[in-house]
Design a protein around this motif. Structure first.
Motif, PDB file in Angstrom:
ATOM      1  N   MET A 253      22.583  62.148  38.932  1.00  9.80           N
ATOM      2  CA  MET A 253      23.126  61.101  39.345  1.00  9.80           C
ATOM      3  C   MET A 253      23.538  59.999  39.071  1.00  9.80           C
ATOM      4  N   LYS A 254      24.498  59.277  38.205  1.00  5.68           N
ATOM      5  CA  LYS A 254      24.949  57.326  38.316  1.00  5.68           C
ATOM      6  C   LYS A 254      26.298  57.034  39.166  1.00  5.68           C
ATOM      7  N   LEU A 255      25.685  55.911  39.646  1.00  4.40           N
ATOM      8  CA  LEU A 255      27.431  55.300  40.280  1.00  4.40           C
ATOM      9  C   LEU A 255      27.266  53.623  39.943  1.00  4.40           C
ATOM     10  N   ILE A 256      28.269  53.476  38.985  1.00  3.17           N
ATOM     11  CA  ILE A 256      29.022  52.216  38.582  1.00  3.17           C
ATOM     12  C   ILE A 256      30.065  51.315  39.706  1.00  3.17           C
ATOM     13  N   ASP A 257      29.163  50.743  39.945  1.00  2.00           N
ATOM     14  CA  ASP A 257      30.004  49.736  41.073  1.00  2.00           C
ATOM     15  C   ASP A 257      31.946  48.846  40.384  1.00  2.00           C
ATOM     16  N   ILE A 258      33.294  49.632  40.309  1.00  2.00           N
ATOM     17  CA  ILE A 258      33.946  48.319  39.435  1.00  2.00           C
ATOM     18  C   ILE A 258      34.564  47.464  40.812  1.00  2.00           C
ATOM     19  N   SER A 259      33.394  47.338  41.836  1.00  3.27           N
ATOM     20  CA  SER A 259      34.338  46.400  42.215  1.00  3.27           C
ATOM     21  C   SER A 259      34.627  45.045  42.631  1.00  3.27           C
ATOM     22  N   HIS A 260      35.082  44.239  42.937  1.00  4.37           N
ATOM     23  CA  HIS A 260      35.032  42.248  43.272  1.00  4.37           C
ATOM     24  C   HIS A 260      34.218  42.045  44.105  1.00  4.37           C
ATOM     25  N   VAL A 261      33.155  40.952  43.850  1.00  3.03           N
ATOM     26  CA  VAL A 261      32.766  40.477  45.549  1.00  3.03           C
ATOM     27  C   VAL A 261      33.716  39.919  46.609  1.00  3.03           C
ATOM     28  N   LEU A 262      33.773  40.433  47.256  1.00  2.00           N
ATOM     29  CA  LEU A 262      34.908  39.383  49.147  1.00  2.00           C
ATOM     30  C   LEU A 262      33.980  39.247  49.254  1.00  2.00           C
ATOM     31  N   ASP A 263      34.489  36.951  49.015  1.00  2.00           N
ATOM     32  CA  ASP A 263      33.797  36.110  50.255  1.00  2.00           C
ATOM     33  C   ASP A 263      35.072  34.705  49.982  1.00  2.00           C
ATOM     34  N   GLU A 264      34.279  33.954  50.478  1.00  2.00           N
ATOM     35  CA  GLU A 264      35.378  32.648  50.652  1.00  2.00           C
ATOM     36  C   GLU A 264      35.815  32.377  49.376  1.00  2.00           C
ATOM     37  N   ASN A 265      35.075  32.802  47.744  1.00  2.00           N
ATOM     38  CA  ASN A 265      35.292  32.329  46.855  1.00  2.00           C
ATOM     39  C   ASN A 265      36.382  32.766  45.732  1.00  2.00           C
ATOM     40  N   THR A 266      37.018  34.216  47.305  1.00  2.00           N
ATOM     41  CA  THR A 266      37.867  35.497  46.063  1.00  2.00           C
ATOM     42  C   THR A 266      39.652  35.163  46.172  1.00  2.00           C
TER      43      THR A 266
END
Length: 208
Positions: free
Chosen positions: A1-14
């Motif tokens: 199994m392989k996981l691919i992250d398709i999310s952006h980072v959430l921080d003060e620069n978002t």
């Protein structure tokens, strides 16, 4: 199994949708002073990678917690729509997309995520493709841009009115090119709200 992250980072620069409050992520406790670390997050839920539910744009009293979790997990279908200013219907989509699929549109527009034009010049879904996706009764529509349309958000509202969730601000969809079978998981927080941050991932498994 392989996981691919398709999310952006959430921080003060978002980047934030025009008119929304700025996201802040503040360190309010430190090990040296308080003996533990803690952060305070202040943000609209329509910031970063998130999912919209019907309450967002139509008269529906249900909040995120009122929807079964299986509505946010399902077979993924990737539409390569790079270079299309308007996402058009293609005959092959009739063979690719089935009921309850989670459709992801790969426009590569996430490259402009930190630019003003990300919110003002993103592609839109054509009426023909919109009608087809609604008729297929897909489970969720995800995209690497902030919305499938512009105000008055006619298609957006139709998706939600038909119980189709809208997964916005995805990234890294190029990692799915050439992968025939994958599952999408975009679980929201267990929260009473009209939308939620998600950690959207794709699961690659030969057994899917």
């Amino acid at each position: 199994m392989k996981l691919i992250d398709i999310s952006h980072v959430l921080d003060e620069n978002t980047p934030i949708f025009p008119g929304d409050p700025k996201t802040t992520l503040t360190r309010i406790k430190t090990i040296d002073k308080d003996y533990y670390n803690a952060y305070l997050l202040q943000s609209c839920f329509h910031t970063g990678t998130h999912v919209d539910i019907p309450m967002h744009l139509i008269n529906d009293s249900r909040t995120v917690i009122d929807f079964p979790l299986d509505g946010f997990v399902g077979r993924g279908i990737l539409l390569d729509v790079r270079g299309e200013k308007t996402l058009e219907m293609k005959p092959i989509y009739k063979e690719m997309i089935s009921k309850q699929d989670i459709v992801l549109t790969f426009s590569a527009f996430d490259k402009k995520y930190f630019q003003e034009e990300y919110f003002s010049q993103h592609p839109t879904v054509s009426d023909e493709l919109a009608d087809f996706l609604l008729s297929r009764k897909i489970k969720m529509l995800g995209m690497d841009m902030p919305s499938p349309d512009y105000p008055p958000f006619t298609f957006h509202k139709e998706l939600l009115r038909n119980g189709i969730f809208v997964l916005e601000n995805l990234t890294n969809l190029q990692s799915l090119i050439g992968i025939k079978k994958f599952e999408v998981m975009a679980l929201p927080l267990k929260i009473r709200s009209e939308a939620s941050f998600v950690r959207a991932i794709c699961i690659i498994n030969d057994d899917i």
